[in-house]
Write a protein that holds these residues in place. Structure first.
Motif, PDB file in Angstrom:
ATOM      1  N   SER A 108       0.848  -1.200   0.000  1.00 33.99           N
ATOM      2  CA  SER A 108       0.000   0.000   0.000  1.00 33.99           C
ATOM      3  C   SER A 108       0.877   1.241   0.000  1.00 33.99           C
ATOM      4  O   SER A 108       2.070   1.191   0.293  1.00 33.99           O
ATOM      5  CB  SER A 108      -0.927   0.007   1.224  1.00 33.99           C
ATOM      6  OG  SER A 108      -0.171  -0.021   2.429  1.00 33.99           O
ATOM      7  N   ARG A 109       0.254   2.366  -0.367  1.00 35.51           N
ATOM      8  CA  ARG A 109       0.953   3.652  -0.362  1.00 35.51           C
ATOM      9  C   ARG A 109       0.527   4.443   0.859  1.00 35.51           C
ATOM     10  O   ARG A 109      -0.668   4.571   1.130  1.00 35.51           O
ATOM     11  CB  ARG A 109       0.638   4.437  -1.639  1.00 35.51           C
ATOM     12  CG  ARG A 109       1.410   5.745  -1.752  1.00 35.51           C
ATOM     13  CD  ARG A 109       1.121   6.432  -3.082  1.00 35.51           C
ATOM     14  NE  ARG A 109       1.793   7.706  -3.188  1.00 35.51           N
ATOM     15  CZ  ARG A 109       3.051   7.864  -3.584  1.00 35.51           C
ATOM     16  NH1 ARG A 109       3.748   6.811  -3.926  1.00 35.51           N
ATOM     17  NH2 ARG A 109       3.607   9.056  -3.653  1.00 35.51           N
ATOM     18  N   THR A 110       1.467   4.966   1.622  1.00 36.59           N
ATOM     19  CA  THR A 110       1.185   5.780   2.796  1.00 36.59           C
ATOM     20  C   THR A 110       1.798   7.162   2.601  1.00 36.59           C
ATOM     21  O   THR A 110       2.454   7.430   1.595  1.00 36.59           O
ATOM     22  CB  THR A 110       1.766   5.132   4.063  1.00 36.59           C
ATOM     23  OG1 THR A 110       3.210   5.209   4.023  1.00 36.59           O
ATOM     24  CG2 THR A 110       1.349   3.669   4.175  1.00 36.59           C
ATOM     25  N   ASP A 111       1.580   8.017   3.588  1.00 31.21           N
ATOM     26  CA  ASP A 111       2.167   9.351   3.509  1.00 31.21           C
ATOM     27  C   ASP A 111       3.688   9.293   3.481  1.00 31.21           C
ATOM     28  O   ASP A 111       4.346  10.211   2.982  1.00 31.21           O
ATOM     29  CB  ASP A 111       1.705  10.194   4.705  1.00 31.21           C
ATOM     30  CG  ASP A 111       0.222  10.500   4.638  1.00 31.21           C
ATOM     31  OD1 ASP A 111      -0.352  10.424   3.535  1.00 31.21           O
ATOM     32  OD2 ASP A 111      -0.362  10.805   5.697  1.00 31.21           O
ATOM     33  N   ASP A 112       4.254   8.206   4.037  1.00 29.70           N
ATOM     34  CA  ASP A 112       5.709   8.072   4.101  1.00 29.70           C
ATOM     35  C   ASP A 112       6.299   7.311   2.924  1.00 29.70           C
ATOM     36  O   ASP A 112       7.512   7.117   2.858  1.00 29.70           O
ATOM     37  CB  ASP A 112       6.101   7.362   5.408  1.00 29.70           C
ATOM     38  CG  ASP A 112       5.674   8.150   6.631  1.00 29.70           C
ATOM     39  OD1 ASP A 112       5.742   9.394   6.585  1.00 29.70           O
ATOM     40  OD2 ASP A 112       5.262   7.529   7.629  1.00 29.70           O
ATOM     41  N   GLY A 113       5.442   6.828   2.019  1.00 33.41           N
ATOM     42  CA  GLY A 113       5.951   6.064   0.891  1.00 33.41           C
ATOM     43  C   GLY A 113       5.245   4.733   0.757  1.00 33.41           C
ATOM     44  O   GLY A 113       4.067   4.588   1.114  1.00 33.41           O
TER      45      GLY A 113
END
Length: 407
Positions: free
Chosen positions: A387-392
């Motif tokens: 998954s994609r998060t705010d941190d990458g």
């Protein structure tokens, strides 16, 4: 209790540590009401939904340094076995299955039928459960495919070898269905866990169909939600049924999946009929959009590579696998709340001529193994949910070192 039975429980106490018993009770719905770290835990029996009763407190000793530890521990194991109406050998067998996720169907009738259910009704529940798990397995193996035709090999393997029927418990009749290989390790265990996660998410989204508020814009879960809505319909025809309660107990070693709701799905006959009607309307919408075939491809969101200007296409969110060199080892106590661990590693992987840096939470043992793999320059593989998060980019799953699944 005769001496032979007592000896069986003493033998069990020598084989199974209190920590394993504690994990088993948590997975089975017992309530931990007090814990004195390193000394003891106090547990009460799981309450049957819709019933109120005063449960006595059972004391689980933890510290084996106390003089009367073994006697008190045997007393506790005996009380747990008495609750289920089983002997020491059966209790040992059940605790060894503690690495399985559990799908629970509880049927509540207008007339209290006690601890029995008709054979026809039981067969119906098992048919529904089998259909749900088969559809979730198909979806997990091939998110963009239809629910017809030949199953993918991993889905066939899961249904054939890694789904079993557990024992019932007191109260309204309960069907515990165990999911996953008994070892609790390897790619088969990861696939089985993904199947149960997808089923849980799909069932919770099914509830939106009651009020006909399912999102107008379908997403990757919509085909599974519609298929589950259809599979629930046999319950609407069960005579005298008040509701069906569908819940999950997650394997103690894995804990609650991050994206999965932790509430039971409780549906009455009228709600199930509404779900069926709404699901049919959503199915018609999908068929009109996609032609004669009922299919909806899983989303593949492109993301920017942290070290390249090209835009790679990621593999499907479920069952992603990446390989590459470990470029970073991280320890951050702030991550414990979300990940359940302070340790993580970063693997740099090639994808469509772009470079991806993917962060993977790991336990302390795998952190040490990753440190050794990095120092040797050994390529490492990870598989799980990407998954994609705010941190990458974040991958939650399992890590493979030297071609073997981490223990």
């Amino acid at each position: 209790m005769n001496q032979n039975l007592v000896n069986d429980f003493y033998a069990l106490a020598s084989l199974i540590p209190p920590e394993q018993v504690s994990r088993y009770l948590h997975a089975q719905g017992w309530e931990l009401i007090d814990r004195r770290e390193g000394l003891l835990e106090e547990w009460t029996e799981p309450a049957a939904a819709g019933r109120e009763f005063d449960s006595e407190i059972h004391l689980l000793p933890i510290n084996d340094g106390y003089r009367d530890f073994k006697r008190r521990y045997v007393e506790f194991l005996t009380e747990v076995a008495d609750y289920y109406g089983i002997d020491a050998h059966e209790l040992s067998h059940r605790m060894r299955l503690g690495d399985a996720d559990v799908l629970l169907f509880r049927l509540s009738h207008i007339e209290d039928l006690g601890d029995s259910v008709s054979i026809d009704e039981a067969s119906g529940v098992l048919r529904v459960a089998h259909r749900m798990l088969a559809m979730s397995a198909r979806y997990t193996a091939s998110p963009g495919k239809e629910f017809t035709g030949r199953m993918r090999p991993e889905a066939r393997e899961y249904i054939k070898n890694h789904v079993s029927l557990g024992h019932t418990r007191r109260g309204s009749f309960v069907f515990p269905i165990l999911s996953g290989p008994r070892t609790g390790k390897g790619p088969e265990a990861l696939f089985a866990h993904r199947v149960m996660e997808n089923l849980a998410i799909g069932l919770h989204r099914v509830q939106d169909l009651i009020d006909d508020i399912y999102p107008a814009e379908p997403d990757e879960f919509t085909p599974l939600v519609v298929a589950l809505a259809e599979s629930l319909q046999p319950f609407a025809k069960v005579p005298g049924l008040r509701f069906v309660d569908i819940s999950f107990r997650w394997a103690p070693g894995r804990g609650l999946p991050r994206r999965t709701p932790d509430r039971a799905v409780i549906l009455g006959s009228s709600s199930i009929r509404k779900i069926g009607a709404s699901g049919a309307r959503v199915r018609d919408i999908l068929q009109n959009r996609n032609g004669d075939h009922f299919t909806l491809m899983a989303s593949r969101a492109p993301v920017d590579s942290p070290t390249s200007s090209s835009v790679p296409v990621l593999p499907p969110t479920e069952n992603a696998e990446i390989s590459g060199q470990i470029i970073s080892l991280q320890i951050d106590d702030r991550r414990i709340q979300n990940w359940g661990t302070r340790y993580s590693i970063v693997i740099r992987s090639q994808s469509h001529d772009a470079v991806l840096d993917v962060q993977i939470p790991v336990n302390e043992s795998d952190y040490q193994r990753a440190s050794e793999a990095r120092s040797r320059g050994v390529a490492t593989t990870a598989a799980g949910v990407l998954s994609r998060t705010d941190d990458g980019l974040l991958l939650e799953g399992e890590v493979i070192f030297d071609g073997e699944w981490s223990k």
